[in-house]
Write a protein that holds these residues in place. Structure first.
Motif, PDB file in Angstrom:
ATOM      1  N   LEU A   1      -5.685   6.249  -5.647  1.00 53.65           N
ATOM      2  CA  LEU A   1      -6.889   6.172  -4.818  1.00 53.65           C
ATOM      3  C   LEU A   1      -7.942   7.181  -5.251  1.00 53.65           C
ATOM      4  O   LEU A   1      -9.140   6.943  -5.083  1.00 53.65           O
ATOM      5  CB  LEU A   1      -6.536   6.397  -3.340  1.00 53.65           C
ATOM      6  CG  LEU A   1      -6.140   5.140  -2.568  1.00 53.65           C
ATOM      7  CD1 LEU A   1      -4.857   4.531  -3.093  1.00 53.65           C
ATOM      8  CD2 LEU A   1      -6.019   5.415  -1.088  1.00 53.65           C
ATOM      9  N   GLU A   2      -7.501   8.294  -5.803  1.00 60.36           N
ATOM     10  CA  GLU A   2      -8.480   9.300  -6.229  1.00 60.36           C
ATOM     11  C   GLU A   2      -9.345   8.810  -7.385  1.00 60.36           C
ATOM     12  O   GLU A   2     -10.433   9.305  -7.604  1.00 60.36           O
ATOM     13  CB  GLU A   2      -7.760  10.586  -6.639  1.00 60.36           C
ATOM     14  CG  GLU A   2      -7.354  11.413  -5.439  1.00 60.36           C
ATOM     15  CD  GLU A   2      -6.376  12.498  -5.810  1.00 60.36           C
ATOM     16  OE1 GLU A   2      -5.933  12.545  -6.978  1.00 60.36           O
ATOM     17  OE2 GLU A   2      -6.057  13.308  -4.922  1.00 60.36           O
TER      18      GLU A   2
ATOM     19  N   ALA B   1      -6.711   0.971  -0.009  1.00 59.16           N
ATOM     20  CA  ALA B   1      -5.332   0.874  -0.504  1.00 59.16           C
ATOM     21  C   ALA B   1      -4.794  -0.547  -0.331  1.00 59.16           C
ATOM     22  O   ALA B   1      -4.133  -1.093  -1.209  1.00 59.16           O
ATOM     23  CB  ALA B   1      -4.441   1.880   0.227  1.00 59.16           C
ATOM     24  N   ARG B   2      -5.094  -1.148   0.798  1.00 59.37           N
ATOM     25  CA  ARG B   2      -4.617  -2.520   1.039  1.00 59.37           C
ATOM     26  C   ARG B   2      -5.207  -3.471   0.013  1.00 59.37           C
ATOM     27  O   ARG B   2      -4.531  -4.341  -0.535  1.00 59.37           O
ATOM     28  CB  ARG B   2      -5.020  -2.985   2.427  1.00 59.37           C
ATOM     29  CG  ARG B   2      -4.218  -2.376   3.545  1.00 59.37           C
ATOM     30  CD  ARG B   2      -4.449  -3.147   4.848  1.00 59.37           C
ATOM     31  NE  ARG B   2      -3.846  -2.424   5.949  1.00 59.37           N
ATOM     32  CZ  ARG B   2      -4.507  -1.961   7.001  1.00 59.37           C
ATOM     33  NH1 ARG B   2      -5.799  -2.171   7.120  1.00 59.37           N
ATOM     34  NH2 ARG B   2      -3.882  -1.306   7.946  1.00 59.37           N
TER      35      ARG B   2
ATOM     36  N   ALA C   1      -1.450   9.013  -4.498  1.00 60.87           N
ATOM     37  CA  ALA C   1      -2.752   9.617  -4.194  1.00 60.87           C
ATOM     38  C   ALA C   1      -3.704   9.455  -5.372  1.00 60.87           C
ATOM     39  O   ALA C   1      -4.881   9.131  -5.191  1.00 60.87           O
ATOM     40  CB  ALA C   1      -2.586  11.096  -3.843  1.00 60.87           C
TER      41      ALA C   1
ATOM     42  N   LEU D   1      -7.414   3.684   3.675  1.00 58.23           N
ATOM     43  CA  LEU D   1      -6.307   2.756   3.905  1.00 58.23           C
ATOM     44  C   LEU D   1      -6.733   1.327   3.574  1.00 58.23           C
ATOM     45  O   LEU D   1      -5.977   0.565   2.962  1.00 58.23           O
ATOM     46  CB  LEU D   1      -5.842   2.859   5.357  1.00 58.23           C
ATOM     47  CG  LEU D   1      -4.710   1.923   5.764  1.00 58.23           C
ATOM     48  CD1 LEU D   1      -3.465   2.155   4.900  1.00 58.23           C
ATOM     49  CD2 LEU D   1      -4.357   2.103   7.236  1.00 58.23           C
TER      50      LEU D   1
ATOM     51  N   LEU E   1     -10.647  12.524  -2.096  1.00 64.60           N
ATOM     52  CA  LEU E   1      -9.735  11.944  -1.100  1.00 64.60           C
ATOM     53  C   LEU E   1      -9.100  13.016  -0.226  1.00 64.60           C
ATOM     54  O   LEU E   1      -8.925  12.835   0.982  1.00 64.60           O
ATOM     55  CB  LEU E   1      -8.654  11.141  -1.820  1.00 64.60           C
ATOM     56  CG  LEU E   1      -7.616  10.445  -0.959  1.00 64.60           C
ATOM     57  CD1 LEU E   1      -8.248   9.286  -0.205  1.00 64.60           C
ATOM     58  CD2 LEU E   1      -6.462   9.936  -1.804  1.00 64.60           C
ATOM     59  N   SER E   2      -8.771  14.149  -0.822  1.00 55.85           N
ATOM     60  CA  SER E   2      -8.051  15.200  -0.086  1.00 55.85           C
ATOM     61  C   SER E   2      -8.883  15.781   1.059  1.00 55.85           C
ATOM     62  O   SER E   2      -8.351  16.391   1.977  1.00 55.85           O
ATOM     63  CB  SER E   2      -7.635  16.318  -1.033  1.00 55.85           C
ATOM     64  OG  SER E   2      -8.776  16.827  -1.696  1.00 55.85           O
TER      65      SER E   2
ATOM     66  N   PRO F   1       0.805  -1.224   0.000  1.00 50.12           N
ATOM     67  CA  PRO F   1       0.000   0.000   0.000  1.00 50.12           C
ATOM     68  C   PRO F   1       0.840   1.278   0.000  1.00 50.12           C
ATOM     69  O   PRO F   1       0.433   2.282  -0.573  1.00 50.12           O
ATOM     70  CB  PRO F   1      -0.822  -0.117   1.291  1.00 50.12           C
ATOM     71  CG  PRO F   1      -0.895  -1.575   1.568  1.00 50.12           C
ATOM     72  CD  PRO F   1       0.399  -2.147   1.079  1.00 50.12           C
ATOM     73  N   ASP F   2       2.019   1.231   0.622  1.00 47.86           N
ATOM     74  CA  ASP F   2       2.815   2.459   0.699  1.00 47.86           C
ATOM     75  C   ASP F   2       3.421   2.857  -0.637  1.00 47.86           C
ATOM     76  O   ASP F   2       3.989   3.938  -0.771  1.00 47.86           O
ATOM     77  CB  ASP F   2       3.940   2.297   1.739  1.00 47.86           C
ATOM     78  CG  ASP F   2       4.937   1.247   1.318  1.00 47.86           C
ATOM     79  OD1 ASP F   2       6.150   1.513   1.378  1.00 47.86           O
ATOM     80  OD2 ASP F   2       4.504   0.152   0.909  1.00 47.86           O
TER      81      ASP F   2
ATOM     82  N   LEU G   1      -7.257  11.088   7.197  1.00 51.77           N
ATOM     83  CA  LEU G   1      -6.863   9.685   7.174  1.00 51.77           C
ATOM     84  C   LEU G   1      -6.540   9.141   8.548  1.00 51.77           C
ATOM     85  O   LEU G   1      -6.401   7.934   8.720  1.00 51.77           O
ATOM     86  CB  LEU G   1      -5.666   9.498   6.236  1.00 51.77           C
ATOM     87  CG  LEU G   1      -5.948   9.916   4.795  1.00 51.77           C
ATOM     88  CD1 LEU G   1      -4.711   9.730   3.933  1.00 51.77           C
ATOM     89  CD2 LEU G   1      -7.114   9.146   4.210  1.00 51.77           C
TER      90      LEU G   1
END
Lengths: 74, 673
Positions: B168-169, B190-191, B165, B187, B175-176, B160-161, B180
């Motif tokens: 995910l957007e 993301a995973r 951005a 998150l 998202l912004s 995920p790291d 979080l």
């Protein structure tokens, strides 16, 4: 959006015990349209699988460098 | 081995993919890769099995068998050393999977991420197990075969790291605006995105670098995303706040579109000689039938729909056609037919020969078990074991004092897991022609826990079906008054009263069920069937229509309406409804019979003969069907007519048995154990 404060090191998520950090670039593209990704966006590279890995790593590396230089430049 | 119609097969699994989500996206041009696949090939619904649990279903897809034959009965099982529980293992599978059969025939398989494949079997080809994708670096041993590929493939895993951005957007455009630190949903997205991307990276690496005849890739993203984000999909659900709806409403569409992008990428690596098969194990509620979010969290299975998707394209496959009556059990037989290998007679599915361009008659053998096992890439016999038996063996060692017992809570967890898997096995058996095998299992479960009402009701239903009326009555009498009042139990009591010859009591139970019908489509279908027995056509039709309102893809209700139309002499309507029913599920003998009657009464003789023959082939009511066929074939094929007349006469001399095939779709909903 968050970025990791000031350090170049990216934690190895595989060893993190707690919630994993998600690296966000400071400059994101605000005009991303849902699912309509024009190549070679990062999501398209992700969907490409192994073919997109090198390009994504290069992109990530560029953005990390950009982050660092923004922090060090006056 | 007969010449194979197709040279290679790419099997793609999209867990929980549903046409109800896909079709609007296809229509708006947002899934172009899938659209191209469908245009050049075949699409259809794919019926799932009960219980709708992914490890069981994906193993049924890979083996062509129900769970009682393959032995995978849940997500978890006791660990072999008795220390606790773990994810279900490949060593617990009791029969060969398609990759084993191919291995022993000298064909190569690359398998990525399939459920219940860990530890990796030593197949001819590459096995990347489900656990490879989720295990830390230090615990990757035995997750890949051949093991020398482990490091290289591990380097391809996405974490995920490493997501950006904008990745995910594409799913959460605002998202912004999210904090979080307090909202973990991005998150979790993301995973899940990272895991799906890892599958894609490994699959695309293997498809081009490791030779294969079968490439099978499993993606769990649509299901995982669905359990988290489907409540936010439009239309807005009652329990979802406006803000959450605005923020997360695009996630599911984004997920499907991402899967389409991955499909496009994967298809770049295949040639025209490859047949692509895309399937899901079940569908997923995405509209007004979604359960409330809290109910969905308590019972994830309630979100699953009976029909998933199937799509095929390849040199041997027709173009732009529909596939009807398919189930997940058919995938392995179809792959075997495509690759020119015999289909096992012990498989519960059928190859989809009707969508092959040219007539293909695959060889059949009794079964693949016990043949060529040393070349099949199976685990050694010492490794393969029933997890419940292994747990019992460990218990005995504990009792003898050889090993220390695990903590009490661990022991309870093990017991609960074994029980849960036995209940899943019982639920699976109720779907098969081997329902009688569920009886001793249900008795054992009930003896362990006498207040388990689901077990009691399931056992009562089995006993009723098997003619054990006194036992069924005794069990139903032990149910609490509240349980007895439920529509499902009222239907069971009605069936029992009817079997006991008490029509008045039976009818009162049916009317009570109708009065408290609730909303479940299976219950309404049962009520409809019960009214049919009393020739209450109007009430039956009303119940079936309510069932269809709750679930349009509903073979039981469609066949029920067909029966009503037949009773009222409305032949064309009967044919229409029957066709819809068998279009959804092929193994539905009554529906084929009703279709045949409707066709016969409509004067469509050849079509009626075909439908009667299908019903006969499925084992339905031979004496009646032979009589019909003897009459219908008189002018068209007198020899055949004679054969049917002879069969009818022989059967008349024997005690008459009505074929005991009840469509499981006509039985009631099963509460979670």
């Amino acid at each position: 959006m968050e970025s990791r404060g000031g350090k170049a090191d990216v934690p190895n998520p595989r060893s993190a015990a707690g919630p994993q950090c998600v690296l966000f670039a400071e400059t994101s593209n605000p005009s991303v349209t849902i699912g309509v990704v024009s190549a070679p966006s990062s999501l398209a590279l992700l969907a490409a699988g192994v073919a997109g890995i090198a390009a994504r790593r290069a992109l990530r590396s560029e953005r990390l460098k950009a982050l660092q230089s923004q922090k060090t430049d006056p | 081995m007969i010449p194979s119609p197709g040279k290679k097969v790419l099997l793609i699994g999209w867990d929980a993919a549903d046409w109800e989500m896909i079709d609007p996206l296809l229509q708006s041009g947002k899934m172009p890769a899938l659209a191209k696949l469908i245009r050049g090939g075949v699409r259809g619904n794919l019926a799932t099995l009960q219980p709708v649990l992914s490890p069981m279903l994906w193993t049924s897809i890979a083996t062509g068998k129900y769970a009682d034959k393959h032995g995978i009965c849940g997500f978890t099982e006791p660990l072999p050393d008795g220390a606790g529980i773990g994810t279900v293992r490949s060593t617990s599978r009791k029969c060969k999977a398609i990759w084993n059969i191919l291995s022993q025939n000298g064909l190569k398989s690359n398998i990525v991420g399939w459920f219940a494949t860990n530890p990796a079997e030593p197949i001819n080809g590459v096995m990347v197990t489900d656990q490879f994708l989720v295990s830390p670096e230090a615990k990757l041993a035995n997750t890949v075969h051949p093991p020398e590929l482990t490091s290289a493939l591990a380097a391809l895993r996405v974490t995920p790291d490493t997501l950006f951005a904008e990745d995910l957007e594409a799913f959460i455009p605002r998202l912004s605006e999210l904090n979080l630190k307090t909202d973990e949903r991005p998150l979790r997205l993301a995973r899940r995105l990272a895991k799906v991307a890892s599958v894609q990276a490994v699959a695309t690496a293997l498809i081009q670098s490791q030779p294969w005849d079968l490439m099978a890739v499993y993606y769990d993203g649509l299901d995982q995303f669905g359990h988290e984000f489907m409540p936010y999909h439009p239309p807005q659900m009652k329990d979802i706040t406006d803000r959450d709806f605005e923020l997360y409403q695009h996630v599911m569409a984004g997920c499907y579109r991402f899967h389409d992008m991955m499909l496009h990428a994967l298809l770049q690596y295949i040639d025209e000689q490859t047949t692509v098969i895309l399937v899901s194990d079940h569908g997923y509620e995405c509209g007004h039938r979604r359960p409330p979010p809290e109910q969905a969290k308590r019972n994830p299975e309630a979100c699953h729909r009976t029909f998933g998707i199937a799509c095929l394209k390849g040199p041997a496959i027709k173009e732009n056609e529909r596939l009807y009556g398919a189930t997940i059990l058919d995938v392995t037989p179809t792959i075997l037919a495509l690759l020119g290998l015999p289909v096992g007679g012990d498989m519960d599915g059928r190859p989809w020969l009707e969508v092959f361009r040219h007539q293909v008659k695959p060889d059949r053998i009794f079964g693949w078990e016990g043949l060529g096992d040393d070349q099949a890439g199976l685990h050694s016999s010492e490794m393969r074991q029933d997890p419940a038996e292994a747990a019992q063996a460990v218990s005995q060692l504990v009792e003898l004092g050889y090993i220390a017992p695990p903590a009490e809570d661990v022991q309870q967890t093990i017991r609960d897991t074994i029980r849960g898997n036995k209940i899943s096995l019982a639920r699976a058996l109720l779907e098969t022609p081997r329902m009688a095998q569920a009886v001793p299992l249900l008795r054992e479960l009930l003896a362990e826990k006498p207040d388990d009402e689901w077990c009691a009701l399931a056992l009562a239903r089995c006993q009723l079906t098997l003619g054990q009326l006194k036992e069924a009555r005794a069990l139903l009498d032990t149910a609490t008054p509240e349980t007895q009042r439920s529509p499902q139990v009222q239907i069971l009591l009605a069936d029992l009263a009817l079997a006991e010859g008490n029509k008045t009591q039976a009818l009162s139970h049916v009317e009570a069920a109708s009065a408290g019908g609730g909303t479940h489509h299976l219950v309404w279908a049962q009520i409809g069937r019960a009214f049919l027995q009393f020739e209450r056509w109007h009430d039956a039709a009303a119940a079936f229509r309510k069932s269809l309102e709750a679930e349009p893809d509903n073979p039981a209700a469609l066949d029920g309406l067909a029966t009503v139309h037949l009773a009222q002499g409305e032949w064309e309507r009967a044919v229409e409804k029957s066709l819809e029913a068998v279009g959804l599920v092929h193994f539905y003998p009554e529906a084929h019979f009703h279709l045949a009657v409707g066709l016969e009464q409509s004067g469509l003789v050849r079509e009626a003969i075909a439908a009667y023959e299908t019903a006969l082939g499925l084992g339905y009511w031979p004496v009646a069907i032979h009589r019909h066929l003897a009459e219908l074939c008189q002018t068209l094929d007198p020899q055949k007519a004679g054969e049917h007349q002879l069969a009818f006469t022989r059967l008349c001399r024997q005690p008459m048995y009505r074929a005991d095939f009840k469509s499981s779709l006509a039985t009631g909903p099963t509460p979670s154990p």
